[in-house]
Design a protein around this motif. Structure first.
Motif, PDB file in Angstrom:
ATOM      1  N   MET A 112      16.371 -48.415  31.370  1.00  0.00           N
ATOM      2  CA  MET A 112      15.543 -47.246  31.700  1.00  0.00           C
ATOM      3  C   MET A 112      16.412 -46.058  32.121  1.00  0.00           C
ATOM      4  O   MET A 112      16.177 -44.918  31.702  1.00  0.00           O
ATOM      5  N   ALA A 113      17.420 -46.334  32.947  1.00  0.00           N
ATOM      6  CA  ALA A 113      18.277 -45.250  33.424  1.00  0.00           C
ATOM      7  C   ALA A 113      19.055 -44.614  32.282  1.00  0.00           C
ATOM      8  O   ALA A 113      19.184 -43.385  32.207  1.00  0.00           O
ATOM      9  N   VAL A 114      19.571 -45.430  31.371  1.00  0.00           N
ATOM     10  CA  VAL A 114      20.301 -44.886  30.213  1.00  0.00           C
ATOM     11  C   VAL A 114      19.370 -44.042  29.356  1.00  0.00           C
ATOM     12  O   VAL A 114      19.745 -42.959  28.878  1.00  0.00           O
ATOM     13  N   GLY A 115      18.128 -44.514  29.159  1.00  0.00           N
ATOM     14  CA  GLY A 115      17.177 -43.730  28.373  1.00  0.00           C
ATOM     15  C   GLY A 115      16.822 -42.419  29.041  1.00  0.00           C
ATOM     16  O   GLY A 115      16.751 -41.366  28.382  1.00  0.00           O
ATOM     17  N   LEU A 116      16.601 -42.445  30.355  1.00  0.00           N
ATOM     18  CA  LEU A 116      16.256 -41.209  31.055  1.00  0.00           C
ATOM     19  C   LEU A 116      17.425 -40.244  31.129  1.00  0.00           C
ATOM     20  O   LEU A 116      17.229 -39.032  31.240  1.00  0.00           O
ATOM     21  N   ASN A 117      18.629 -40.769  31.073  1.00  0.00           N
ATOM     22  CA  ASN A 117      19.805 -39.908  31.142  1.00  0.00           C
ATOM     23  C   ASN A 117      20.125 -39.249  29.812  1.00  0.00           C
ATOM     24  O   ASN A 117      20.938 -38.328  29.758  1.00  0.00           O
ATOM     25  N   ALA A 118      19.497 -39.732  28.745  1.00  0.00           N
ATOM     26  CA  ALA A 118      19.752 -39.146  27.428  1.00  0.00           C
ATOM     27  C   ALA A 118      19.224 -37.719  27.374  1.00  0.00           C
ATOM     28  O   ALA A 118      18.173 -37.399  27.912  1.00  0.00           O
ATOM     29  N   ALA A 119      19.953 -36.880  26.692  1.00  0.00           N
ATOM     30  CA  ALA A 119      19.575 -35.460  26.633  1.00  0.00           C
ATOM     31  C   ALA A 119      18.312 -35.232  25.817  1.00  0.00           C
ATOM     32  O   ALA A 119      17.648 -34.209  25.965  1.00  0.00           O
ATOM     33  N   VAL A 121      15.514 -36.923  25.893  1.00  0.00           N
ATOM     34  CA  VAL A 121      14.271 -37.290  26.561  1.00  0.00           C
ATOM     35  C   VAL A 121      13.618 -36.052  27.173  1.00  0.00           C
ATOM     36  O   VAL A 121      14.235 -35.338  27.963  1.00  0.00           O
ATOM     37  N   ARG A 122      12.357 -35.798  26.797  1.00  0.00           N
ATOM     38  CA  ARG A 122      11.640 -34.642  27.340  1.00  0.00           C
ATOM     39  C   ARG A 122      10.847 -35.078  28.561  1.00  0.00           C
ATOM     40  O   ARG A 122      10.506 -36.237  28.724  1.00  0.00           O
ATOM     41  N   TRP A 123      10.573 -34.114  29.431  1.00  0.00           N
ATOM     42  CA  TRP A 123       9.798 -34.372  30.648  1.00  0.00           C
ATOM     43  C   TRP A 123      10.446 -35.479  31.481  1.00  0.00           C
ATOM     44  O   TRP A 123       9.785 -36.386  31.953  1.00  0.00           O
ATOM     45  N   ARG A 124      11.755 -35.328  31.670  1.00  0.00           N
ATOM     46  CA  ARG A 124      12.458 -36.374  32.404  1.00  0.00           C
ATOM     47  C   ARG A 124      11.971 -36.497  33.853  1.00  0.00           C
ATOM     48  O   ARG A 124      11.938 -37.585  34.406  1.00  0.00           O
ATOM     49  N   VAL A 125      11.606 -35.389  34.468  1.00  0.00           N
ATOM     50  CA  VAL A 125      11.129 -35.436  35.852  1.00  0.00           C
ATOM     51  C   VAL A 125       9.849 -36.268  35.952  1.00  0.00           C
ATOM     52  O   VAL A 125       9.677 -37.083  36.864  1.00  0.00           O
ATOM     53  N   VAL A 126       8.967 -36.087  34.980  1.00  0.00           N
ATOM     54  CA  VAL A 126       7.709 -36.841  34.976  1.00  0.00           C
ATOM     55  C   VAL A 126       7.984 -38.325  34.764  1.00  0.00           C
ATOM     56  O   VAL A 126       7.382 -39.184  35.429  1.00  0.00           O
ATOM     57  N   TRP A 127       8.903 -38.652  33.852  1.00  0.00           N
ATOM     58  CA  TRP A 127       9.237 -40.048  33.600  1.00  0.00           C
ATOM     59  C   TRP A 127       9.867 -40.685  34.831  1.00  0.00           C
ATOM     60  O   TRP A 127       9.570 -41.838  35.172  1.00  0.00           O
ATOM     61  N   ARG A 128      10.746 -39.963  35.510  1.00  0.00           N
ATOM     62  CA  ARG A 128      11.375 -40.502  36.722  1.00  0.00           C
ATOM     63  C   ARG A 128      10.322 -40.801  37.788  1.00  0.00           C
ATOM     64  O   ARG A 128      10.372 -41.842  38.447  1.00  0.00           O
ATOM     65  N   TYR A 193      12.918 -48.472  41.247  1.00  0.00           N
ATOM     66  CA  TYR A 193      13.823 -48.147  42.362  1.00  0.00           C
ATOM     67  C   TYR A 193      15.278 -48.274  41.925  1.00  0.00           C
ATOM     68  O   TYR A 193      16.100 -47.378  42.151  1.00  0.00           O
ATOM     69  N   ASN A 194      15.602 -49.391  41.269  1.00  0.00           N
ATOM     70  CA  ASN A 194      16.977 -49.596  40.813  1.00  0.00           C
ATOM     71  C   ASN A 194      17.328 -48.657  39.666  1.00  0.00           C
ATOM     72  O   ASN A 194      18.485 -48.239  39.540  1.00  0.00           O
ATOM     73  N   ALA A 195      16.338 -48.308  38.826  1.00  0.00           N
ATOM     74  CA  ALA A 195      16.608 -47.378  37.727  1.00  0.00           C
ATOM     75  C   ALA A 195      17.016 -46.004  38.261  1.00  0.00           C
ATOM     76  O   ALA A 195      17.912 -45.357  37.710  1.00  0.00           O
ATOM     77  N   VAL A 196      16.375 -45.554  39.326  1.00  0.00           N
ATOM     78  CA  VAL A 196      16.730 -44.257  39.920  1.00  0.00           C
ATOM     79  C   VAL A 196      18.149 -44.301  40.483  1.00  0.00           C
ATOM     80  O   VAL A 196      18.914 -43.335  40.371  1.00  0.00           O
ATOM     81  N   ILE A 197      18.533 -45.427  41.086  1.00  0.00           N
ATOM     82  CA  ILE A 197      19.900 -45.569  41.597  1.00  0.00           C
ATOM     83  C   ILE A 197      20.908 -45.532  40.448  1.00  0.00           C
ATOM     84  O   ILE A 197      21.941 -44.849  40.518  1.00  0.00           O
ATOM     85  N   TYR A 198      20.602 -46.247  39.359  1.00  0.00           N
ATOM     86  CA  TYR A 198      21.494 -46.234  38.198  1.00  0.00           C
ATOM     87  C   TYR A 198      21.568 -44.845  37.582  1.00  0.00           C
ATOM     88  O   TYR A 198      22.632 -44.414  37.113  1.00  0.00           O
ATOM     89  N   LEU A 199      20.449 -44.152  37.553  1.00  0.00           N
ATOM     90  CA  LEU A 199      20.434 -42.809  36.981  1.00  0.00           C
ATOM     91  C   LEU A 199      21.355 -41.881  37.762  1.00  0.00           C
ATOM     92  O   LEU A 199      22.081 -41.072  37.170  1.00  0.00           O
TER      93      LEU A 199
END
Length: 312
Positions: A112-119, A121-128, A193-199
């Protein structure tokens, strides 16, 4: 104004003023005392609410009896642990949940963190926000929610399985599936929770490392294994140790979902501690279980830090 009395040898003594070095020493002492005065309230609170209960529970683990009627027992409670089959059952259940849930949860969180960190991905704030929301949900509320979702007869999960041609699962009637239900609840609750830490860790990796790897011809998989994972080693260690400790202390989810059943298949060490302390009022044995769990957590944490820590 009265003159100073002459001394024996006829000379007038100097006024009794402090020596400069004495004033400097007193000023240094005051400066050194200020941090301790500022820390004093926190130290007092720590002593009253942390240190005292820890020492008291250690002494309590050396006693036997129920309620206020206790007597010294030495190490009898710890010897009792070694011969208690229910304690080993609870420890085995906790270990089975641990070895499945922690790797699955952390792998999903990293993806999840790798996907959210990709450039892209739109609306990253909403996904987080979306992936983090389960973390702030109360554990009891989460357990009640999944008790309805995983209901064998009318649960939404079994209805969805039947809709695609699969048979429903007896989530709470089978030992294996009841443990998998707890794994599912824990994964849903803590993955975000862990995805946000990895991000946060991913965003701290310099882009130059990836650019240098691409210049050397490294593909996406090679960049992930050679750049991303080594750079995330401290973050991975933190999440592995924290997740292991949390799973070993597992209580809320199995207590709400299964109450330790069926046939003690989901009884955890924390639940067994609770039963001995607050159902049977055997506080000495419950304290011994708590210290045994503390020892297990310490050993596993030390092993994980040894295996995953920074290498010279």
């Amino acid at each position: 104004m009265t003159a100073a009395a002459p001394s024996v040898d006829g000379r007038t003594p100097l006024a009794a003023t402090p020596r400069p070095d004495a004033r400097v020493r007193r000023a240094r002492l005051r400066r050194r005392a200020v941090p301790y005065l500022l820390l004093a309230p926190a130290l007092v609170l720590f002593g009253v609410f942390k240190a005292y209960p820890i020492v008291s529970s250690l002494l309590l683990s050396l006693t036997t009896g129920s309620g206020s009627v206790t007597r010294g027992a030495g190490l009898a409670n710890y010897r009792r642990l070694l011969d208690d089959p229910l304690f080993w059952t609870a420890l085995g259940n906790t270990g089975r949940i641990l070895v499945v849930q922690v790797p699955v949860m952390l792998a999903l969180a990293l993806l999840m963190a790798v996907g959210l960190n990709a450039a892209l991905v739109r609306w990253r704030v909403v996904w987080r926000l979306g992936i983090f929301m389960p973390t702030v949900t109360g554990l009891v509320a989460t357990g009640v929610l999944f008790a309805f979702l995983l209901n064998t007869e009318s649960g939404a999960v079994n209805k969805a399985l039947e809709a695609i041609g699969l048979s429903g699962v007896d989530w709470f009637g089978s030992g294996f599936w009841s443990r998998m239900a707890i794994v599912l609840v824990l994964t849903w609750h803590y993955t975000g929770y862990n995805a946000v830490i990895y991000l946060a860790g991913l965003q701290g990796i310099p882009r130059e490392l990836y650019e240098a790897a691409m210049v050397d011809g490294a593909g996406p998989v090679r960049r992930f294994t050679s750049v991303t994972l080594p750079a995330l080693r401290p973050v991975l260690l933190f999440t592995v140790v924290l997740s292991t400790i949390g799973t070993l202390q597992l209580f809320d989810e199995p207590y709400v979902l299964t109450r330790g059943g069926p046939d003690n298949a989901t009884l955890t060490v924390s639940m067994y501690l609770y039963d001995n302390g607050f159902r049977y009022f055997d506080f000495g044995y419950a304290s011994a279980i708590a210290y045994a769990l503390t020892l297990i957590v310490s050993v596993l944490g030390a092993v994980q830090m040894r295996l995953m820590g920074e290498r010279e």
